[in-house]
Write a protein that holds these residues in place. Structure first.
Motif, PDB file in Angstrom:
ATOM      1  N   UNK A 299      21.648 -46.621  19.025  1.00 14.15           N
ATOM      2  CA  UNK A 299      22.383 -46.151  17.975  1.00 14.15           C
ATOM      3  C   UNK A 299      22.846 -44.779  18.132  1.00 14.15           C
ATOM      4  N   UNK A 300      23.742 -44.091  17.432  1.00 16.21           N
ATOM      5  CA  UNK A 300      24.169 -42.777  17.600  1.00 16.21           C
ATOM      6  C   UNK A 300      22.681 -41.979  16.941  1.00 16.21           C
ATOM      7  N   UNK A 301      22.124 -42.498  16.138  1.00 20.09           N
ATOM      8  CA  UNK A 301      20.918 -41.935  15.636  1.00 20.09           C
ATOM      9  C   UNK A 301      19.720 -41.609  16.808  1.00 20.09           C
ATOM     10  N   UNK A 302      19.765 -42.588  17.698  1.00 18.54           N
ATOM     11  CA  UNK A 302      18.863 -42.658  18.922  1.00 18.54           C
ATOM     12  C   UNK A 302      19.402 -41.632  19.710  1.00 18.54           C
ATOM     13  N   UNK A 303      20.627 -41.615  20.070  1.00 21.28           N
ATOM     14  CA  UNK A 303      21.032 -40.603  20.884  1.00 21.28           C
ATOM     15  C   UNK A 303      20.782 -39.103  20.513  1.00 21.28           C
ATOM     16  N   UNK A 304      21.272 -38.888  19.163  1.00 18.61           N
ATOM     17  CA  UNK A 304      20.877 -37.491  18.630  1.00 18.61           C
ATOM     18  C   UNK A 304      19.662 -37.054  18.836  1.00 18.61           C
ATOM     19  N   UNK A 305      18.673 -37.969  18.500  1.00 23.96           N
ATOM     20  CA  UNK A 305      17.388 -37.530  18.943  1.00 23.96           C
ATOM     21  C   UNK A 305      17.034 -37.215  20.423  1.00 23.96           C
ATOM     22  N   UNK A 306      17.449 -38.006  21.272  1.00 21.16           N
ATOM     23  CA  UNK A 306      17.308 -37.840  22.652  1.00 21.16           C
ATOM     24  C   UNK A 306      18.015 -36.486  22.965  1.00 21.16           C
ATOM     25  N   UNK A 307      19.182 -36.101  22.705  1.00 20.19           N
ATOM     26  CA  UNK A 307      19.775 -34.835  23.095  1.00 20.19           C
ATOM     27  C   UNK A 307      19.092 -33.429  22.485  1.00 20.19           C
ATOM     28  N   UNK A 308      18.583 -33.886  21.226  1.00 21.82           N
ATOM     29  CA  UNK A 308      17.862 -32.854  20.453  1.00 21.82           C
ATOM     30  C   UNK A 308      16.582 -32.561  20.951  1.00 21.82           C
TER      31      UNK A 308
END
Length: 406
Positions: A299-308
């Motif tokens: 999900x978008x939340x998963x991706x946000x965590x990865x990129x951060x």
């Protein structure tokens, strides 16, 4: 007939792998009349077979009807007489005979070279030929970056197909239509987040991941011939690391068949960078993979965590710092790729390459100007409705890789 005239007339593209296999077999065993009659009966092979027979040496193998002997005789002369009955060895009334032909190696190589030139002329997009030359020169510095398109020939869905196969249930029809709208437009992360928010069945990360794993395992076709996909071709680059956004293990599975298996890696697994580059064929799943559900970025939340996650992004920066990315299996129309590239913008330094089917000049210019991506275009055929025939990508990409590594 000259080879330069023969090739365009006689060869249709799905016949070429068959012809190459025949030429390779000829160099080991030769070929017989029975083999030709069994494998090359189609009309479009007629002139090619005539050319091959004209260039080949022939050995006659025969048994005599007057002799009850399972062992036969070999002759290289048509006018030679049989030592048993005295008839010519080519007399089929007196003998059971077969012909064994051998095409000289120089003719085999000439035919292979003609096929190679024909394929390159057909598939390579002239306006991006300079980019192709640069890509070839940088072969040893490439990190292949692989998208879903490379797994599709093995029966696996691309991102859009995967989201459609999730077949989510929504309490309202307009919610289903909104989900499909996100999916069709390529806004895949937004579609998944919307699914999680609105669906009555798939509204937890683990539920979505379980369903994705189920679809991938059920879809993969393990009986696809090596000539019908490009996994083996991309591995010809012999890169230390192959980066993929795919959850599947198609690359690792193929490598294991070639006795060169490396276990799948996630960014979290890398603790020794020199060791990563000391091997060949490591597959780095930057968005996780199906055998470790907890690593899957969905999900978008998963991706946000990865990129951060600075530590993980720093690892990716080190991998790509002195190397050039070679994007394969992504599309100009893939918003997922656009979003990923923007989020990794600080990681992707310098120029990179991307293989694109039937690009326009404007698309080539835009990607070079805005993304510093040098497009390598491939000319693919069209379906009856005018859409791109992506089955044509397999021989086109194989031609590209063979050109790069030769």
């Amino acid at each position: 007939m000259l080879l330069t005239t023969l090739i365009p007339i006689e060869f249709i593209d799905n016949s070429i792998p068959k012809i190459i296999r025949f030429l390779d077999e000829n160099q080991v065993h030769g070929f017989s009349d029975d083999f030709i009659n069994e494998h090359f009966v189609e009309e479009h092979f007629k002139q090619m077979i005539m050319w091959i027979l004209e260039q080949s040496s022939r050995t006659i193998y025969y048994t005599c009807d007057l002799e009850n002997n399972e062992f036969g005789y070999v002759s290289e002369q048509e006018n030679e007489s049989c030592s048993v009955c005295g008839e010519l060895v080519t007399n089929r009334l007196a003998h059971d005979l077969s012909n064994l032909y051998t095409l000289p190696s120089e003719n085999v190589e000439a035919l292979k070279q003609s096929i190679k030139e024909y394929q390159r002329k057909k598939y390579f997009y002239a306006p991006t030929y300079d980019n192709l030359q640069d890509l070839k020169e940088e072969q040893k510095n490439l990190v292949p970056f692989i998208g879903a398109g490379l797994s599709v020939p093995l029966g696996l869905p691309n991102w859009t197909q995967l989201l459609k196969e999730l077949a989510p249930k929504f309490p309202e029809e307009h919610q289903r239509l909104t989900y499909l709208e996100y999916t069709e437009s390529g806004d895949l992360l937004k579609a998944l987040s919307y699914l999680k928010e609105k669906s009555t069945r798939l509204n937890r990360d683990d539920q979505i991941k379980d369903k994705i794993i189920e679809i991938i395992k059920a879809s993969k076709n393990n009986d696809v011939l090596v000539t019908e996909h490009n996994i083996g071709d991309i591995l010809k680059l012999k890169a230390s690391v192959y980066i993929t956004t795919n959850y599947d293990h198609c690359i690792e599975d193929f490598s294991s068949q070639q006795n060169s298996y490396c276990p799948p890696l996630c960014l979290q697994d890398i603790d020794n960078m020199p060791n990563l580059f000391s091997a060949t064929g490591q597959v780095l799943h930057i968005h996780g993979h199906i055998t470790r559900k907890e690593t899957m970025i969905v999900t978008e939340e998963d991706y946000a965590k990865l990129y951060e996650e600075k530590e993980l992004m720093d690892k990716l920066k080190v991998i790509l710092a002195s190397r050039t990315s070679f994007f394969v299996g992504f599309s100009f129309n893939d918003k997922f790729f656009e979003d990923m590239y923007e989020k990794f913008h600080d990681v992707f330094k310098g120029h990179h390459y991307m293989v694109i089917a039937n690009p326009t000049i404007e698309e080539v210019r835009r990607y070079n100007r805005d993304k510093d991506i040098r497009v390598v275009g491939l000319n693919l055929g069209k379906n009856e409705d005018g859409s791109t025939n992506y089955n044509d990508f397999i021989p086109a990409f194989r031609t590209l890789i063979n050109y790069i590594v030769e």
